[in-house]
Each structure stands twice: as C-alpha cells, then as structure tokens.
Design an enzyme around this catalytic site. Sequence first.
Site, PDB file in Angstrom:
ATOM      1  N   GLU A  96      35.095  30.194  40.877  1.00 34.57           N
ATOM      2  CA  GLU A  96      35.740  31.063  39.888  1.00 34.57           C
ATOM      3  C   GLU A  96      35.935  30.353  38.544  1.00 34.57           C
ATOM      4  O   GLU A  96      37.004  30.392  37.944  1.00 34.57           O
ATOM      5  CB  GLU A  96      37.077  31.579  40.422  1.00 34.57           C
ATOM      6  CG  GLU A  96      36.905  32.425  41.671  1.00 34.57           C
ATOM      7  CD  GLU A  96      38.182  33.106  42.153  1.00 34.57           C
ATOM      8  OE1 GLU A  96      39.268  32.563  41.909  1.00 34.57           O
ATOM      9  OE2 GLU A  96      38.074  34.166  42.783  1.00 34.57           O
ATOM     10  N   GLU A 123      49.511  38.862  47.497  1.00 34.06           N
ATOM     11  CA  GLU A 123      48.593  39.346  46.469  1.00 34.06           C
ATOM     12  C   GLU A 123      47.943  40.668  46.860  1.00 34.06           C
ATOM     13  O   GLU A 123      47.824  41.581  46.047  1.00 34.06           O
ATOM     14  CB  GLU A 123      47.513  38.277  46.221  1.00 34.06           C
ATOM     15  CG  GLU A 123      46.459  38.705  45.222  1.00 34.06           C
ATOM     16  CD  GLU A 123      45.405  37.627  44.973  1.00 34.06           C
ATOM     17  OE1 GLU A 123      45.515  36.523  45.543  1.00 34.06           O
ATOM     18  OE2 GLU A 123      44.465  37.906  44.201  1.00 34.06           O
ATOM     19  N   ASP A 126      38.957  36.839  51.116  1.00 36.11           N
ATOM     20  CA  ASP A 126      40.048  36.395  50.253  1.00 36.11           C
ATOM     21  C   ASP A 126      41.380  37.035  50.624  1.00 36.11           C
ATOM     22  O   ASP A 126      41.834  37.937  49.916  1.00 36.11           O
ATOM     23  CB  ASP A 126      39.704  36.738  48.790  1.00 36.11           C
ATOM     24  CG  ASP A 126      40.645  36.090  47.807  1.00 36.11           C
ATOM     25  OD1 ASP A 126      41.468  35.277  48.241  1.00 36.11           O
ATOM     26  OD2 ASP A 126      40.559  36.409  46.611  1.00 36.11           O
TER      27      ASP A 126
HETATM   28  C1  GCV Z   1      44.114  30.753  42.265  1.00 36.83           C
HETATM   29  C2  GCV Z   1      41.739  34.853  44.462  1.00 36.83           C
HETATM   30  C3  GCV Z   1      42.897  35.126  43.553  1.00 36.83           C
HETATM   31  C4  GCV Z   1      42.945  34.091  42.437  1.00 36.83           C
HETATM   32  C5  GCV Z   1      43.025  32.708  43.071  1.00 36.83           C
HETATM   33  C6  GCV Z   1      41.801  32.513  43.972  1.00 36.83           C
HETATM   34  C7  GCV Z   1      41.839  31.188  44.689  1.00 36.83           C
HETATM   35  O1  GCV Z   1      40.545  35.089  43.806  1.00 36.83           O
HETATM   36  O2  GCV Z   1      42.815  36.413  43.008  1.00 36.83           O
HETATM   37  O3  GCV Z   1      44.079  34.353  41.643  1.00 36.83           O
HETATM   38  O4  GCV Z   1      43.084  31.708  42.105  1.00 36.83           O
HETATM   39  O5  GCV Z   1      41.789  33.533  44.941  1.00 36.83           O
HETATM   40  O6  GCV Z   1      42.273  31.175  45.824  1.00 36.83           O
HETATM   41  O7  GCV Z   1      41.433  30.188  44.124  1.00 36.83           O
END
Ligand code: GCV
Length: 721
Positions: free
Chosen positions: A308, A410, A382
């Site tokens: 990411e 989340e 995720d």
């Molecule tokens: C910390 C998901 C979440 C992101 C998070 C990522 C991760 O994509 O939406 O906010 O980033 O996981 O675990 O690195």
Amino acid sequence: MRKFALLILLQFSMAAFCLAEDGGRLWLRYDKIEDAQKLDQYRAAVKGVLVEGSSATVAAIREELEMGLSGLLGESIPGLTEMQQEGTIVAGTPTSSPFIAGLGLDKRLEPLGEEGFLIQTGKFGGKKIILIAANRDIGVLYGAFHLLRYLQTNGDLGKLAVESAPKLKLRILNHWDNLDRTVERGYAGFSIWDWHRLPGYIDARYKEYARANASIGINGAVVTNVNANSLILRPDYLDKVRALADVFRPYGIRIYLTARFNAPMELGKLKTADPLDPEVRQWWKDKIDEIYTLVPDFGGFLVKANSEGQPGPQNYNRTHAEGADMLAQPLKAHNGVVMWRAFVYSGDVPVDRSKQANNEFVPLDGQFADNVLVQVKNGPIDFQPREPFHPLFGAMPSTPLMMEFQVTQEYLGQGTHLVYLAPMWEEVLDADTYAKGPGSTVAKVIDGSLEGHRLSGMAGVSNIGNDRNWTGHLFGQANWYAYGRLAWNPGLGSAEIAEEWIRMTFLNDPGSVEKIKSVMMASHEACVDYMTPLGLHHIMGAGHHYGPGPWVSRMSRPDWTSVYYHKADKEGLGFDRTPAGSNAVEQYFEPVRSRFASRESCPEKYLLWFHHVKWTDKLASGKTLWEALCLHYHHGAEAVNRMRTSWESLKGKIDEERFEQVDMLLGIQEKEAKWWRDACLSYFQTFSGMDIPDGLEKPAHDLPYYESLSFPYAPGIRPRW
Ligand code: GCV
C-alpha cells in the site's frame, strides 16, 4: 448562610458529576462486592498484604493489591512489612521474599518461566494464607491481577489453586497512531500519545494504560502506525519514546516502534535505503544502538514494507528476508526482534489478491534471521467480518508466524456497533490447517508448538483512543480484554472470556450476566449476516470503509473495489477461487483444499468466498442462493433488534450512564444493520432480477438513494501526507 448552602450543593453536584460512570475504569473497577456471603468469605480470608522487595514492579503489585482488595472488601486492607497473621496475601519471588524462598517451590515454579505464576490458598509456615509466587516480579504482578479478577468475578476462595504461564511470548498491541494524534482506523477519539507534550508531561493515562494491559497479560506496545513516519526515529522523538517506556516498564510492557524503510534517506539523508548497502546497514545499526541507550528494554521493530505504497526492500530488488535481516542483525545484539508484516499485495495486481502473501512469502521460508517473526493477518484479504484462515499458517514451517488480529472494528461497525470479536478469533485459532496432519491448528502454528519455535506472538491492532471510556463503544473494551486473554492463552473460550469481562465490568448477578453474554455471543454472527453473509467480503464504502458499498467499482486499483470481490452478474454471485477460477484453494493443505474447492463440501459460511454460485442454485436449506441471501440479511438485522431488546431489559440493573451509552449505540446499530441489509439487497437484486421473498420487509429506499450517501468526515481514514 445561603451562600454556604449553595457552595455545599455545588460541591455535591460536582462530586456526583466526577463520579459519573463513563466506563473509564474499564474492567478494573474494584467496587465493593455485593454478594454478602462472598464478602464475608473474602473478609475472613484476607486481612493484609505482604509484598516484599523494592523494584518498581513490586511497588505496582503492592499498590494494586492494596487498592483492589480495599475496594472489593469495602474496608482497608493494610500493606504489611512482615508475616504477622493468618489471612495474609503473600506475593513475591524466591528472590524478593525470604518467606517464599523458604517454601522450597523451585520445582513448581520452574516450568512457569519468566512470566508465569502460581496462586494457592492453604497453610504455609503454619499459617493460613494466600500465596502468589513466581520466578520474576512480573509473574507476581500477573498473579496479583489474576487474584483480583477471581474476587471480582466472585470465585470461591476455598478452591483457588492456579498455575498459569503464557502460551505466547509476545503479546502486543499495535497502535496505528500517527504523530499528529490522528489514529488510522481509530474510532475512539485521538491518540492517547501526546507526543507534543512528551517527554516533559506524562499524562496519567499512560500508567492506566500500562496497568490495564498488564491486567490481561499484554507485554508489548508498538506505539506508532505501520504506515510509518521516520520522524519517530529522530533524537527528540526517541526521548519521548524513552519517557513512555519508563512508565510502561514496571508493568512489563516493552515498547516497539514501526520502522519506515527509507528512514536512512528521509532522516539520514543517504542516497539509498538498499538493505545490502553497507552505509545503510551502518545507519540502522547506529540508530538501533542509540535507541537502546535510551530504552534498554526496547522490543524492536514492526515493519510494513512494499505494501500500500510503503517503501521496502523490493524497491531495490531485494527480498523481504533481506530487508528484515538488515534490522534483525543489530537488534539481535540487544535481544530485540523484527515483526515483518505479510500484509502485502502488489501494485499491478498480478493475481487474486488473496494469493499474493503466500506467493511472496512461502519461497522465503528459512531465509529469515532467527529473531524475525512474520506477522500474518487472520485472513487472506483484510480483517473482514468473516474470512477463512490465512493459508500462510502452516505454510512456512521454518519461520515463526505471528497472528495479527484487528481489535479496532474497521470493517465490523467501527465505533458504533456492538460486535464481540472473540468468537471470530476463536474460529480462526481453532481452524485446522492440516499442515502436519490433523490437529495442526492455527493456534499451534502461532504458539510455536507445531514446529518447536522459540519465538511466538500475537498482535492486536488497538481500538484505544482518548475517549473517556478508552474504546469509543463500551463493548469495544471487551474486545481489548478478550484479545489480551487470548494472547495469554489461545485455548480460552470466547464465552468464558465474555463472562469474566461482564462480571468485572458490570455486575455479577447470574441472570443479567447470562443476558449480556448472549447479546455478546450473538453479535458477531449478526454482524456477518447484516454485512457480508455466506462468504461475501470487501463490499463496504470506499476509503473510510463505513457502511455498505457493494457498488464501488471505480478506484485507483481494481482490488480496492467491491465488484472485484463479489463478482455479481446475471448468473450469480461470488469469487471463484477453485481450480476453475483463481485457484486460491491450492494454497491450503489437503483435505482443506478439497473441502473448500468443492461446492458440496465448502462450509456455507465461506461459500461465496470460494465459489461463484447461481442465483437459482439450492443451498443446504433447500432455499435458492437469492432466498438464502435475503434471509441472512434479514436475520442479521432482526438479531440486532433482539440484542437491543435484551439490553433494554437490563434497565435499572446497570448504572444509568453506561446503560444509556450502550442503548443509544444499539439504536444506531439497529438502523445501520437495516441500512446494510437494504442497500446490499437492493444492489444485488439488480443482478438476480428476483423479488425479495414475501414476508420480508422491503428496502426503505431505492438503490440510487443508498448510492448517493456520502460521509466525507467519517472517522479513522488514513491521512494523506
Ligand atoms: C495501516 C487496511 C487498512 C489500512 C491499513 C492496512 C494495513 O488496508 O484499511 O488502513 O493500514 O490495512 O493493515 O496495513
């Protein structure tokens, strides 16, 4: 006179205001025990506390026992300096306490290791006492919290005999907290770390935080976001880290940081962050040595690399193992570790996202230094409301794998839904990978027993913020609590943990305990039903991840959209991960692979995760997929309605303030469950072309209405730097 009366009135109302129940005391309330019989039993058995020794941890034990027992028994329980009378609680190690040294407990203490403890009531040295003994002070602290929990939950003192040691070595909270105090995916206000005022100002909450964590056996905190900021490694910030570490230390909490891979460039002004470059390696070595001069028990680094947008070794054509090694070598000299995350997926989407971590990491098995753990999310996508277990578990036998659970919700209702997560974690921990034949559960992979690893661990992405009740939703505290308890012992049952938490947090009356427990135990399945039943996943709103968004189709990359995951079309619904599709099932061991690959044997809860199923196909119930989908969504919303009714029947049993807090949020959850149901069914109906079965409530609005809703300020969004 009148002025005086007013003053008294004002003071009285201020005191009442200060005493308002806001949930801030968590599960460590220590209010006087209500059951008169139990109170008599405890008062007869506990007369004083003898905690010898002089370390900061010993002081914490003494403070906790004296405060806790005095509160619970409603009378002052004095700290003693020597063994005086029957009814003394003696707590210590053979080193700190001459009395305990004289008991010859070595054989019993040895298997309990550095953090375990034993508690026993009985006659020692001719006197009836309660003994808490351990090899190290920290074990005694864990034992003290265990005893207090036992009384808080009204245990029978006559039967108290415990030997307990943690099954996992590293039991860590991961804070996705940014240095500007925003919290990525945080729904409880801002970060509790007040970086600006540290190190001069030590917020009282830091100690409260450490106490709460120690009470459930958590022994580490990564205090910065995995989407990392190099600034934390600058000397002035490291001094702030030192100040936090000093507060945490007596409670056995080691501090960890996230390492931004290109910090040598951003902070050190080097030209590269190549992990094989000697200058880069020296930069990290110097930085690590510098950290240890300030924080001698620094735990190590957590790293998100090449994921990411985060930089990593692949930017220099190096592997994850080479990247981790650069940090692991200098950390090893100080007994530190690297936790290297396996949450990676490539920018150009070469294959099904669920397969990518295995593709990248399995070939590296055996190449990581021996102080590296690979940290794996529970499922392959995720933190969805339900995922099958991650296929990496069992697939890297030569590498210690650490579990990463997300305590912050989340994808499970964020700050407004009551969803008790322990049943979901239990489902994953109990899952059998068959890596070494039957019984190779995920729990055995992560506790190291399957392959005999020295290192083991569990990480929980924290749900803590600066809200007065710490977690936003009062029941978020239950998830923090359950995470700690499961990290200590992944074999504990979620219902058992729920009961402990309820008794410590609310009340001990058995009927009410049962009611709250059934609300909690039903809540995860309810959430799955009203959000993503039958194996659906990743169909939430884009960016903030709040609310339904099955229509999300235009994002900068396809595997951030919902349509990528549900693959709804005129024929049916679901992601074909069988050999005819992406073949993600190949990453599981037999017989799991075949079980998931076959439409007949695939558990229905994962059906649409692994199969594209026709709308008209019949499921086990005899209903078509479309009918079953509608029913699941409706059952989910109805379950929330029942949860609320059940909670409302507790009015008067629980203090007004906390009762109302939860009731208001259940009201929101009820509305949002219907919103999820109606939005998702309206959307999927455009593909199935079928009516919602008779007898089920129809959506309140049309699809364009649901699609038009926007929430630009939903909390927890990842900040754009
Ligand atoms: C910390 C998901 C979440 C992101 C998070 C990522 C991760 O994509 O939406 O906010 O980033 O996981 O675990 O690195």
